[in-house]
Design an enzyme around this catalytic site. Structure first.
Site, PDB file in Angstrom:
ATOM      1  N   ASN A 209       0.873  -1.171   0.000  1.00 39.29           N
ATOM      2  CA  ASN A 209       0.000   0.000   0.000  1.00 39.29           C
ATOM      3  C   ASN A 209       0.909   1.219   0.000  1.00 39.29           C
ATOM      4  O   ASN A 209       1.485   1.573   1.036  1.00 39.29           O
ATOM      5  CB  ASN A 209      -0.919  -0.013   1.219  1.00 39.29           C
ATOM      6  CG  ASN A 209      -1.851   1.184   1.279  1.00 39.29           C
ATOM      7  OD1 ASN A 209      -1.929   1.979   0.340  1.00 39.29           O
ATOM      8  ND2 ASN A 209      -2.553   1.330   2.384  1.00 39.29           N
TER       9      ASN A 209
ATOM     10  N   ARG B 152      -2.806  -2.277  -3.181  1.00 39.24           N
ATOM     11  CA  ARG B 152      -4.059  -1.623  -2.806  1.00 39.24           C
ATOM     12  C   ARG B 152      -4.150  -0.318  -3.603  1.00 39.24           C
ATOM     13  O   ARG B 152      -3.275   0.536  -3.527  1.00 39.24           O
ATOM     14  CB  ARG B 152      -4.099  -1.310  -1.317  1.00 39.24           C
ATOM     15  CG  ARG B 152      -5.405  -0.620  -0.912  1.00 39.24           C
ATOM     16  CD  ARG B 152      -5.305   0.076   0.420  1.00 39.24           C
ATOM     17  NE  ARG B 152      -6.535   0.802   0.726  1.00 39.24           N
ATOM     18  CZ  ARG B 152      -6.619   1.734   1.653  1.00 39.24           C
ATOM     19  NH1 ARG B 152      -5.565   2.083   2.359  1.00 39.24           N
ATOM     20  NH2 ARG B 152      -7.763   2.351   1.867  1.00 39.24           N
TER      21      ARG B 152
ATOM     22  N   HIS C  11     -12.826   2.040   1.181  1.00 38.58           N
ATOM     23  CA  HIS C  11     -12.465   1.110   2.259  1.00 38.58           C
ATOM     24  C   HIS C  11     -12.966  -0.303   1.977  1.00 38.58           C
ATOM     25  O   HIS C  11     -13.172  -1.109   2.891  1.00 38.58           O
ATOM     26  CB  HIS C  11     -13.011   1.582   3.614  1.00 38.58           C
ATOM     27  CG  HIS C  11     -12.305   2.787   4.163  1.00 38.58           C
ATOM     28  ND1 HIS C  11     -12.974   3.848   4.738  1.00 38.58           N
ATOM     29  CD2 HIS C  11     -10.993   3.093   4.209  1.00 38.58           C
ATOM     30  CE1 HIS C  11     -12.101   4.764   5.113  1.00 38.58           C
ATOM     31  NE2 HIS C  11     -10.896   4.340   4.805  1.00 38.58           N
TER      32      HIS C  11
ATOM     33  N   ARG D 271      -9.830  15.297   6.787  1.00 36.78           N
ATOM     34  CA  ARG D 271     -10.864  15.515   5.774  1.00 36.78           C
ATOM     35  C   ARG D 271     -12.181  15.923   6.414  1.00 36.78           C
ATOM     36  O   ARG D 271     -12.536  15.443   7.483  1.00 36.78           O
ATOM     37  CB  ARG D 271     -11.046  14.241   4.945  1.00 36.78           C
ATOM     38  CG  ARG D 271      -9.960  14.034   3.899  1.00 36.78           C
ATOM     39  CD  ARG D 271     -10.072  12.662   3.253  1.00 36.78           C
ATOM     40  NE  ARG D 271      -9.214  11.694   3.902  1.00 36.78           N
ATOM     41  CZ  ARG D 271      -9.201  10.396   3.641  1.00 36.78           C
ATOM     42  NH1 ARG D 271     -10.040   9.907   2.731  1.00 36.78           N
ATOM     43  NH2 ARG D 271      -8.387   9.585   4.276  1.00 36.78           N
TER      44      ARG D 271
ATOM     45  N   GLU E   7      -6.356  -5.687   5.142  1.00 34.41           N
ATOM     46  CA  GLU E   7      -6.606  -5.419   3.726  1.00 34.41           C
ATOM     47  C   GLU E   7      -5.625  -6.152   2.829  1.00 34.41           C
ATOM     48  O   GLU E   7      -5.975  -6.596   1.733  1.00 34.41           O
ATOM     49  CB  GLU E   7      -6.528  -3.906   3.486  1.00 34.41           C
ATOM     50  CG  GLU E   7      -7.601  -3.123   4.209  1.00 34.41           C
ATOM     51  CD  GLU E   7      -7.217  -1.684   4.484  1.00 34.41           C
ATOM     52  OE1 GLU E   7      -8.052  -0.796   4.253  1.00 34.41           O
ATOM     53  OE2 GLU E   7      -6.079  -1.459   4.942  1.00 34.41           O
TER      54      GLU E   7
END
Length: 396
Positions: free
Chosen positions: A9, A94, A182, A241, A382
């Site tokens: 990632n 990813r 996600h 964010r 993940e």
């Protein structure tokens, strides 16, 4: 020689990685993982390694050339020393955004990468750096298949009424719609819940809470609604964010002379917990502060989570399972307690002692005996989902 998938990632200044042994089409849990920091221009690449035998840190020697390239060469050496006779058969990346074209993982070639590059403006904090990692690994490992695994793919099952914006047809034809993110994390959580609970494929609300945060309503093992939309800005309050915002605010700022660059910087990098508190984007730092602005930031984070949980539950006509994951979701017991107490009207009854004992090391139930709604803490992985997809692509 044992075969393995290297799942990565790539971010703006760091690279997370994990090596997953693969046997007979199945992927085992990773025994070695880590993070390479300092990949920004002028940075000093540093490898932090986590193995079953303990942790180690290595500073890479300075040298000529791109820091990313030097880091990958060093990573190859580190893995060789710590893993021994393992043959990496693919690199699984990813990638945040797959757009309308990719609803499942794919082999990455020039055409695919060119399309994914057009999506960089939809996820500017992630997509460009994900693709930079792809380019670097293609150069350093030219003989290995590179697999793209997309966070948007899990949400390909969203119904039309969920993904469609109330915009003119011409704009919707450009691919302006809700995508959701996600997805690799949600896939992993969904799979683990299905293994652990008979309600794992009923009406499930999953909350991935970290520097990036979202929630997802899942029914029958499929995503039916989620808080993130066209970009990774929408929905919950996040580290830096803004989350959901009245578009009228943007029009107001444009009238004041703001540029799109000003808006992007503010909404992606200067808002959220950092913007509210004026202190930090890190929830741990905010918990340790008695500044009223830090307290307000935490309160708003929880309020927005509870508000969105109610909306997502309505989309499922009820709730059977609530699951927390992500850095905050897995480790912040106080936040889980407050969230569950606010959702008590849905039948959510938490066991305070079980909640305190849950520290993200293993999947665990934290609901009280007799609770109509099960509550789980599920440490996400993940990389394992990406590695499993890579094996599937290589064997079909």
């Amino acid at each position: 020689m044992e075969e393995a998938i290297l799942a990565v990632n790539a971010g703006s200044s760091s690279l997370k990685f994990a090596l997953y042994p693969a046997h007979d089409g199945l992927v085992e849990a990773s025994h070695i993982s880590g993070n390479i920091e300092g990949l920004e221009a002028g940075g000093t690449p540093l490898i932090r390694l986590c193995t079953d035998d303990g942790n180690s840190t290595e500073t890479l020697e300075a040298g000529e050339g791109d820091s990313f390239e030097r880091a990958l060469l060093a990573l190859n050496g580190v893995l060789a020393r710590h893993v021994g006779h393992v043959r990496i058969i693919a690199v699984a990346h990813r990638i945040v955004h797959g757009g309308e074209r990719y609803s499942e993982s794919v082999l990455l070639d020039d055409e695919t990468i060119a399309y994914l590059t057009t999506l960089c403006s939809l996820a500017p904090l992630h997509q460009p750096h994900n693709l930079e990692g792809v380019h670097a690994f293609r150069r350093s490992y030219p003989d290995l298949p590179q697999i793209g695994c997309f966070d948007t793919a899990f949400h390909a099952t969203l119904p039309e009424v969920e993904y469609t914006f109330a915009l003119p047809k011409a704009l919707r034809a450009q691919g302006i719609r809700r995508y959701g993110f996600h997805g690799l994390s949600y896939r992993y959580v969904a799979e683990r819940l299905a293994q652990q609970s008979t309600l794992g494929k009923a009406r499930v609300l999953m909350a991935h809470l970290g520097n990036g945060a979202s929630a997802c309503a899942m029914r029958g093992g499929q995503s039916v609604a989620t808080t993130m939309g066209f970009s990774a800005l929408d929905g919950l309050v996040m580290g830096t964010r803004s989350g959901a915002l009245d578009p009228g605010v943007l029009l107001h700022l444009l009238r004041q002379g703001w540029s799109w660059q000003d808006l992007e910087r503010t909404l992606y990098r200067e808002s959220g917990l950092r913007g509210i508190s004026g202190i930090s984007a890190d929830m741990r730092t905010l918990h340790g502060s008695d500044d009223p602005a830090a307290i307000l930031a935490i309160d708003i984070f929880i309020h927005r989570l509870v508000r969105e949980a109610g909306a997502l539950t309505a989309c499922m006509s009820g709730l059977d399972v609530l699951a927390f994951t992500g850095g905050i979701g897995e480790h912040d017991a106080a936040l889980r307690q407050r969230t569950c107490e606010a959702l008590a009207y849905l039948g959510v009854q938490i066991d305070p002692q079980a909640n305190l004992a849950a520290n993200g090391d293993a999947i665990c139930a934290i609901h009280a005996a007799g609770s109509p709604v099960e509550i789980w803490v599920v440490p996400t992985d993940e990389g394992r989902v990406a590695a499993a997809d890579a094996v599937r692509l290589l064997t079909t």
